[in-house]
Design an enzyme around this catalytic site. Structure first.
Site, mmCIF file in Angstrom:
data_model
loop_
_atom_site.group_PDB
_atom_site.id
_atom_site.type_symbol
_atom_site.label_atom_id
_atom_site.label_comp_id
_atom_site.label_asym_id
_atom_site.label_seq_id
_atom_site.Cartn_x
_atom_site.Cartn_y
_atom_site.Cartn_z
ATOM 1 N N PRO A 2 -2.264 0.403 -0.925
ATOM 2 C CA PRO A 2 -2.499 1.744 -0.446
ATOM 3 C C PRO A 2 -1.341 2.685 -0.462
ATOM 4 O O PRO A 2 -0.426 2.582 0.343
ATOM 5 C CB PRO A 2 -2.869 1.502 1.004
ATOM 6 N N GLU A 3 -1.368 3.626 -1.336
ATOM 7 C CA GLU A 3 -0.590 4.843 -1.134
ATOM 8 C C GLU A 3 -1.630 5.909 -0.820
ATOM 9 O O GLU A 3 -2.811 5.601 -0.695
ATOM 10 C CB GLU A 3 0.233 5.188 -2.388
#
Length: 289
Positions: A2-3
């Site tokens: 997750p960015e």
DNA sequence: AGTTGCACCTGGCTGC
DNA sequence: TGCAGCCAGGTGCAAC
């Protein structure tokens, strides 16, 4: 996974199943992830209705009908799966690693949302709406890169006088919140800026200072927008909540491309991998200056 | 104050 | 085939 773009993709994937729905039951299968779950976590969620699913930086924010906000961070390996009875059809859960299913949300619509996180760097917190802005998780967060604030001037102001490498400055969540290793590498390549250049030199007024900062701000927004549009990046077979694979990884120009030729027209450089503050940086030393 | 390095975890891949 | 070593999308904290 997750960015920012991956978290945003999770948000839009989960929203139709969660927003407006009551949590009938929440299973919490261990005492902690990165941090302990709040006291009485499952009970405090039970029977609450999710009014909205939002995002700040890399945090998912499920706003409840009692003014509590369920804050979720996916760490490095967190993901959600949607299962249960959806639109009248029972969907089998084809989980690959049931051992790491840590939290299961049972919703009024019979959807079952499962949080899986092998490395357990993710975490969940319950924070009241009033205390959220001043909460230690949020008060230090920098600009939201897809909001209205990020432009060349803002970036120049943030980086002015900074000796740290551009790479480190862009990863610093207290300056800009939401970028991670992939999108920093990709943005710097697109802007033609070296990850090793000190952040302060973006601003130094010799020639065209505004342009470097302005260009960088612009490409950051472009890269993030394109990635969101693509459903994020799916590495190591990570899936989006609805089971689909994001496909922005096919657009990587430098990330994980050590040894490949630089893709820029008129550049005959080769992508290198170096380590900066303990993490891989991928870049082309020929066209990134 | 600003940086760096390590710690937190598990799993997948590479190379011997 | 087995196994050691390295690497991974993040971040908080101790130490210089």
């Amino acid at each position: 996974m997750p960015e920012l773009p991956e978290v945003e993709t999770v948000r839009t994937g989960l929203s139709p199943y969660m927003v407006g729905q009551r949590l009938m039951r929440v299973e919490v299968r261990r005492a902690d992830l990165r941090f302990p779950f709040p006291d009485n976590f499952a009970q405090r969620l039970s029977q609450r209705t999710i009014m909205n699913l939002g995002r700040r930086a890399k945090y998912l924010l499920a706003e409840l009908d009692n003014d509590d906000i369920l804050v979720m961070h996916l760490g490095m390996s967190g993901s959600f799966r949607i299962g249960g009875k959806i639109a009248g059809q029972f969907h089998h859960d084809r989980s690959r690693l049931p051992a790491h299913d840590h939290v299961v949300f049972h919703l009024e619509n019979e959807a079952i949302i499962t949080y899986n996180d092998p490395r357990r760097f993710g975490f969940m917190q319950l924070i009241s709406r009033q205390e959220l802005p001043d909460h230690k998780l949020f008060r230090g967060l920098g600009l939201e890169p897809l909001g209205n604030e990020l432009d060349g001037q803002a970036l120049a102001r943030l980086f002015e006088g900074k000796a740290a490498p551009l790479k480190a400055a862009l990863l610093d969540q207290s300056l800009i919140a939401g970028l991670g290793n992939i999108y920093v590498c990709e943005s710097l390549h697109r802007a033609g800026l070296s990850p090793r250049r000190s952040a302060g030199t973006l601003v130094r007024a010799n020639g065209a200072p505004k342009d470097r900062a302005g260009l960088l701000a612009e490409v950051i927004r472009q890269v993030l927008q394109e990635a969101v549009k693509a459903g994020g990046s799916s590495l190591r077979d990570h899936r989006q909540a609805d089971g689909e694979l994001g496909y922005f990884q096919h657009s990587f120009k430098v990330y994980d491309r050590e040894g490949e030729p630089c893709s820029k027209r008129s550049c005959d450089g080769v992508i290198q991998r170096i380590v900066q503050s303990g993490r891989s940086t991928f870049f082309c030393s020929k066209c990134q200056r």
